[in-house]
Design a protein around this motif. Structure first.
Motif, PDB file in Angstrom:
ATOM      1  N   GLY A  99      57.496  37.895  39.016  1.00  8.99           N
ATOM      2  CA  GLY A  99      57.375  37.044  37.828  1.00  8.99           C
ATOM      3  C   GLY A  99      56.109  36.219  37.858  1.00  8.99           C
ATOM      4  N   TYR A 100      56.260  34.893  37.681  1.00 14.85           N
ATOM      5  CA  TYR A 100      55.090  34.010  37.650  1.00 14.85           C
ATOM      6  C   TYR A 100      54.271  34.128  38.934  1.00 14.85           C
ATOM      7  CZ  TYR A 100      52.266  29.859  38.236  1.00 14.85           C
ATOM      8  OH  TYR A 100      51.213  29.023  38.495  1.00 14.85           O
ATOM      9  N   ASP A 101      54.936  34.271  40.074  1.00 15.29           N
ATOM     10  CA  ASP A 101      54.198  34.360  41.351  1.00 15.29           C
ATOM     11  C   ASP A 101      53.197  35.512  41.349  1.00 15.29           C
ATOM     12  OD1 ASP A 101      55.413  32.173  42.455  1.00 15.29           O
ATOM     13  OD2 ASP A 101      56.947  33.317  43.515  1.00 15.29           O
ATOM     14  N   GLY A 102      53.459  36.558  40.562  1.00 18.47           N
ATOM     15  CA  GLY A 102      52.533  37.684  40.465  1.00 18.47           C
ATOM     16  C   GLY A 102      51.216  37.309  39.809  1.00 18.47           C
ATOM     17  N   SER A 103      51.166  36.124  39.184  1.00 13.67           N
ATOM     18  CA  SER A 103      49.929  35.677  38.528  1.00 13.67           C
ATOM     19  C   SER A 103      48.772  35.584  39.503  1.00 13.67           C
ATOM     20  CB  SER A 103      50.102  34.298  37.885  1.00 13.67           C
ATOM     21  OG  SER A 103      51.278  34.241  37.147  1.00 13.67           O
ATOM     22  N   VAL A 104      49.070  35.331  40.779  1.00 17.40           N
ATOM     23  CA  VAL A 104      47.972  35.218  41.752  1.00 17.40           C
ATOM     24  C   VAL A 104      47.125  36.481  41.734  1.00 17.40           C
ATOM     25  CG1 VAL A 104      49.166  33.589  43.269  1.00 17.40           C
ATOM     26  CG2 VAL A 104      49.335  36.028  43.736  1.00 17.40           C
ATOM     27  N   PHE A 116      52.576  29.752  31.476  1.00 16.53           N
ATOM     28  CA  PHE A 116      52.782  31.128  31.901  1.00 16.53           C
ATOM     29  C   PHE A 116      51.796  32.059  31.188  1.00 16.53           C
ATOM     30  CE2 PHE A 116      54.874  35.267  31.385  1.00 16.53           C
ATOM     31  CZ  PHE A 116      55.202  35.564  32.683  1.00 16.53           C
ATOM     32  N   TRP A 117      51.583  31.790  29.903  1.00 21.18           N
ATOM     33  CA  TRP A 117      50.638  32.627  29.140  1.00 21.18           C
ATOM     34  C   TRP A 117      49.229  32.509  29.716  1.00 21.18           C
ATOM     35  CZ3 TRP A 117      46.275  31.672  26.049  1.00 21.18           C
ATOM     36  CH2 TRP A 117      45.809  32.791  25.334  1.00 21.18           C
ATOM     37  N   PHE A 118      48.828  31.278  30.059  1.00 17.28           N
ATOM     38  CA  PHE A 118      47.502  31.109  30.665  1.00 17.28           C
ATOM     39  C   PHE A 118      47.410  31.859  31.985  1.00 17.28           C
ATOM     40  CE2 PHE A 118      46.183  27.644  27.796  1.00 17.28           C
ATOM     41  CZ  PHE A 118      44.868  28.022  27.640  1.00 17.28           C
ATOM     42  N   ALA A 119      48.470  31.793  32.782  1.00 18.85           N
ATOM     43  CA  ALA A 119      48.427  32.418  34.104  1.00 18.85           C
ATOM     44  C   ALA A 119      48.352  33.938  34.010  1.00 18.85           C
ATOM     45  CB  ALA A 119      49.640  31.992  34.924  1.00 18.85           C
ATOM     46  N   GLN A 120      48.987  34.538  32.997  1.00 16.76           N
ATOM     47  CA  GLN A 120      49.063  36.001  32.970  1.00 16.76           C
ATOM     48  C   GLN A 120      48.259  36.660  31.847  1.00 16.76           C
ATOM     49  OE1 GLN A 120      52.967  37.629  33.759  1.00 16.76           O
ATOM     50  NE2 GLN A 120      52.830  36.749  35.799  1.00 16.76           N
ATOM     51  N   THR A 133      59.619  33.329  34.484  1.00 14.74           N
ATOM     52  CA  THR A 133      58.408  32.573  34.168  1.00 14.74           C
ATOM     53  C   THR A 133      58.204  31.375  35.099  1.00 14.74           C
ATOM     54  OG1 THR A 133      59.674  31.398  32.503  1.00 14.74           O
ATOM     55  CG2 THR A 133      58.328  33.239  31.740  1.00 14.74           C
ATOM     56  N   ASP A 134      59.119  31.159  36.070  1.00 16.12           N
ATOM     57  CA  ASP A 134      58.920  30.097  37.060  1.00 16.12           C
ATOM     58  C   ASP A 134      58.556  30.722  38.394  1.00 16.12           C
ATOM     59  OD1 ASP A 134      59.564  28.171  35.245  1.00 16.12           O
ATOM     60  OD2 ASP A 134      61.689  28.134  35.782  1.00 16.12           O
ATOM     61  N   ILE A 149      41.842  45.264  30.138  1.00 19.74           N
ATOM     62  CA  ILE A 149      42.754  46.083  29.329  1.00 19.74           C
ATOM     63  C   ILE A 149      43.980  46.441  30.167  1.00 19.74           C
ATOM     64  CG2 ILE A 149      43.039  48.274  28.106  1.00 19.74           C
ATOM     65  CD1 ILE A 149      40.052  48.137  27.431  1.00 19.74           C
ATOM     66  N   LEU A 150      43.750  46.857  31.399  1.00 18.17           N
ATOM     67  CA  LEU A 150      44.886  47.204  32.263  1.00 18.17           C
ATOM     68  C   LEU A 150      45.601  45.951  32.778  1.00 18.17           C
ATOM     69  CD1 LEU A 150      45.161  50.082  34.766  1.00 18.17           C
ATOM     70  CD2 LEU A 150      45.975  47.842  35.441  1.00 18.17           C
ATOM     71  N   TYR A 151      44.828  44.953  33.198  1.00 15.77           N
ATOM     72  CA  TYR A 151      45.447  43.781  33.810  1.00 15.77           C
ATOM     73  C   TYR A 151      46.263  42.948  32.826  1.00 15.77           C
ATOM     74  CZ  TYR A 151      43.659  44.247  38.503  1.00 15.77           C
ATOM     75  OH  TYR A 151      43.451  44.671  39.785  1.00 15.77           O
ATOM     76  N   MET A 152      45.916  42.998  31.542  1.00  9.37           N
ATOM     77  CA  MET A 152      46.726  42.253  30.584  1.00  9.37           C
ATOM     78  C   MET A 152      47.932  43.065  30.131  1.00  9.37           C
ATOM     79  SD  MET A 152      43.763  40.317  28.460  1.00  9.37           S
ATOM     80  CE  MET A 152      44.950  39.526  27.375  1.00  9.37           C
ATOM     81  N   THR A 153      47.904  44.372  30.341  1.00  3.05           N
ATOM     82  CA  THR A 153      49.050  45.212  30.009  1.00  3.05           C
ATOM     83  C   THR A 153      50.095  45.147  31.117  1.00  3.05           C
ATOM     84  OG1 THR A 153      47.526  46.686  28.874  1.00  3.05           O
ATOM     85  CG2 THR A 153      49.721  47.545  29.288  1.00  3.05           C
ATOM     86  N   ALA A 154      49.622  45.024  32.365  1.00  7.27           N
ATOM     87  CA  ALA A 154      50.530  45.059  33.511  1.00  7.27           C
ATOM     88  C   ALA A 154      51.669  44.038  33.441  1.00  7.27           C
ATOM     89  CB  ALA A 154      49.741  44.906  34.814  1.00  7.27           C
ATOM     90  N   PRO A 155      51.392  42.749  33.086  1.00 10.86           N
ATOM     91  CA  PRO A 155      52.519  41.816  33.042  1.00 10.86           C
ATOM     92  C   PRO A 155      53.556  42.202  31.992  1.00 10.86           C
ATOM     93  CG  PRO A 155      50.467  40.690  32.477  1.00 10.86           C
ATOM     94  CD  PRO A 155      50.103  42.075  32.876  1.00 10.86           C
ATOM     95  N   ALA A 156      53.108  42.792  30.889  1.00 13.77           N
ATOM     96  CA  ALA A 156      54.058  43.222  29.860  1.00 13.77           C
ATOM     97  C   ALA A 156      54.923  44.357  30.411  1.00 13.77           C
ATOM     98  CB  ALA A 156      53.310  43.662  28.604  1.00 13.77           C
TER      99      ALA A 156
END
Lengths: 92, 588
Positions: free
Chosen positions: B70-75, A58-62, B238-239, B290-297
């Motif tokens: 969640g995880y699906d948003g990783s795309v 999950f960390w790698f993906a996000q 996270t799944d 900077i923005l894209y790594m903040t968004a998941p949080a």
């Protein structure tokens, strides 16, 4: 380095392109591995490993894939500048 | 001062700043109008690219999408950043060396064909208009939410400002305005994110907070969120729920599509040198990250906070922001079991979009005409509110709310301006100057570019006020089409000399037609096709189909090139030239 000889110039161009393509392949393999590898294909297996409060897949993906992307581009820029300097084909 | 007055002041000041920059950096030549004269510093170009790239969707919607997917948003996270690696390694340096003004310029010259140029212009216009309608809408939404203004007037105000600086300043004005817009939007995004991270985890850095323990416990915040969601009957955060092949295809289509978007590519025509194009792509992605790594949080925190604030809480005691957003129609509560308590769970609470009736219900909630569904979920929430509601959820002062409003407007305007510019350039430069009226002077061409920009703004504004439902559903279209048409043509143009005119045109047409047909088949109401995994080709959704379109483009181009005349020697020499940062001939 002999800049007067046109045959040598052609060689340098060919050598430059070969090195460029080789570097591209290596960096794109890493690009693929961190995103599609760690973040998609093997995400479940990596999720069994925990780093702090994160599941690793999950960390790698996000997070991890994005950091790696940034590093890859700067590594490419630095390596290419070095190659160009060595072969005398740069613009700097 | 109340939040609304502050918002007027912040948004007004930011507009004054953008217009001031536009006057200072007025374009005097076509080169300045199209590519800012090629004099932009790589860091400034990186910031401008980041602002150009991060749209209202990135600023307002992305954290909300991740909150609910969640995880699906990783795309989206990987897809909209990974494309920059392709851009920096495979396209940007060579296109900079080529040194013209537009993407169709490259395709037209590399494939020695007006037909190829016109096909590229068509792809570019379809891609850019699909994208821009959403941006104008974003401006309207921000205005209506924060300034209590009807959406139409918000769109008209936004059009006015963009008109001023895009038409006057061209690429030069847009570039320096985007630098300012990046600063506004990133500051506006980070301030509430830092506060909400402090609130939830005690760690001020959101990216680290996401991996930290929830405040007051020894349970990691992601684990707490997973448990809360599973408890309510959702999949764990996270799944994923999408199939692996679809996640793979969507991510790849978004990456390749990003690298093929003309308004992003053209930004790399503005730096002075080839080596600057590479570095600039690195800076651009760093600023985007900077923005894209903040968004998941932000997404994870907001979801957890949302569950804790509303589930099993009586409506009367629900926090003020729930009622505030209900008032605007982005939250709706249907008390199905009549207990006055909000129950949250999977599934839609009622049929369709909220349809509010006159008056209020037993507990003071807005009444609804919608028919209830069979599940236990009682609350409808629009995912877009996650970022916009953050300051209120974290109980931040009015100026932060005003800042977020200015940030949202900056994100939408900067992207709209970038898109308008590539549309107007394609019309004045590629269609007029290079195809139909080669005899026009530079002055006429510049006037045509300004006229085309003005016309494009009017069309975009119309689409923003009257969004066609079909287009709103198909943002995938822009990426899918860019991935299937422009990206392969440019890539093969640089790396494979053997690909000729016939191959490239056939490939672009095949990729474009296939992708367009597949998306229209599933997304439009005309054919009655069911948009579900069983019906999809190889299990790939319309969002990811650009990957198949791209493969088709490559295959057709190679096959056709093998059976037709080889690329002329002059064109092969041009390819050799763009592969080298310095001109070898001049040096020898």
């Amino acid at each position: 380095m002999n800049k007067e000889n046109p045959a040598k110039t052609g060689d340098r161009a060919a050598a430059y392109w070969r090195e460029n393509v080789k570097l591209l392949c290596i960096l794109l393999a890493i690009w693929f591995a961190v995103s599609f590898g760690a973040g998609v294909l093997f995400v479940e297996a990596l999720n069994t490993i925990r780093i702090g409060g994160f599941k690793l897949g999950f960390w790698f993906a996000q997070q991890g894939s994005i950091i790696t992307f940034v590093i890859l581009i700067f590594v490419y820029a630095a390596h290419m500048s070095a190659i160009e300097k060595r072969l005398g084909v740069g613009d700097e | 001062m109340d939040a609304q007055t502050l918002t007027f002041i912040f948004v007004g000041l930011s507009f004054a700043l953008y217009i001031g920059i536009a006057i200072w950096s007025r374009a005097g030549s076509t080169s300045e109008f199209y590519v800012a004269g090629g004099h932009v510093h790589p860091i400034a170009n990186g910031m401008a690219t980041a602002a150009d790239w991060m749209s209202a969707a990135s600023f307002i919607s992305m954290a909300g999408i991740i909150a609910f997917a969640g995880y699906d948003g990783s795309v989206y996270l990987m897809g909209w950043t990974g494309g920059y690696v392709l851009l920096a390694l495979l396209l940007a340096p060579y296109l900079r060396k080529f040194g013209q003004f537009t993407v169709p310029d490259f395709i037209g010259e590399r494939y020695y064909s007006k037909a190829a140029r016109v096909v590229a212009v068509i792809c570019l216009i379809v891609v850019s208009f699909t994208y821009i309608a959403g941006q104008m809408r974003g401006v309207g939404v921000v205005f209506s939410r924060f300034l209590d203004m009807p959406i139409q007037w918000g769109v008209v105000t936004g059009m006015g400002v963009v008109f001023f600086y895009a038409v006057l300043g061209g690429m030069k004005g847009i570039t320096y305005t985007q630098v300012a817009q990046y600063c506004v939007l990133i500051f506006a995004y980070l301030v509430p994110a830092i506060f909400i991270s402090m609130l939830m985890t005690g760690n001020p850095i959101p990216q680290l907070g996401l991996g930290a323990d929830a405040v007051g416990t020894s349970v990691p915040v992601l684990e707490k969120l997973d448990a809360a969601l599973v408890d309510l009957g959702f999949a764990a955060f996270t799944d994923g729920t999408k199939s692996k092949i679809d996640v793979f295809a969507i991510t790849l289509a978004l990456m390749v599509g990003t690298a093929g978007l003309p308004h992003v590519i053209v930004r790399f025509f503005t730096v002075p040198k080839v080596s600057d194009a590479r570095k600039s792509a690195g800076y651009a992605l760093a600023f985007i990250a900077i923005l894209y790594m903040t968004a998941p949080a932000v997404g994870a925190f907001a979801r957890l906070n949302f569950i804790e604030s509303v589930h099993e809480k009586s409506y009367a005691e629900a926090p003020g922001w729930v009622k505030g957003w209900e008032g605007i129609g982005l939250i709706a509560w249907l008390d199905k079991n009549g207990d006055g308590v909000i129950q949250y769970g999977p599934g839609a609470p009622f049929e369709g979009r909220p349809d509010y009736a006159e008056g209020v219900g037993a507990h003071g909630e807005r009444r609804l005409n919608n028919a209830p569904t069979a599940n236990e979920n009682e609350i409808h929430v629009d995912r877009d509110i996650m970022v916009l509601a953050n300051p209120e959820i974290a109980q931040l002062p009015g100026w932060v709310i005003a800042l977020v409003a200015a940030g949202g407007v900056a994100a939408a305007l900067s992207t709209a301006a970038g898109l308008l510019l590539v549309i107007s350039t394609a019309i004045s430069h590629d269609l007029l100057k290079r195809t139909f009226r080669p005899q026009i002077t530079e002055k006429t061409e510049l006037r045509a570019a300004r006229g085309a920009a003005a016309a494009a703004i009017l069309v975009a504004g119309y689409l923003g006020i009257n969004p066609p439902g079909f287009v709103a559903q198909v943002v995938a279209l822009a990426f899918g089409l860019a991935a299937a048409s422009l990206f392969p043509a440019i890539l093969m143009g640089i790396f494979f000399k053997r690909i000729n005119r016939e191959g490239a045109v056939a490939g672009m047409v095949a990729g474009l037609v296939f992708t367009l047909a597949y998306i229209i088949w599933f997304k439009s109401p005309w054919f009655g096709a069911v948009d579900s995994a069983e019906q999809w080709l190889f299990g790939i959704s319309p969002e990811g189909i650009g990957v198949i379109g791209m493969t088709l483009n490559f295959a057709v181009a190679v096959a056709v090139s093998c059976f037709t005349a080889p690329t002329p020697a002059g064109v092969r020499a041009m390819v050799d030239d763009i592969r080298m940062p310095s001109s070898v001939k001049a040096e020898a």
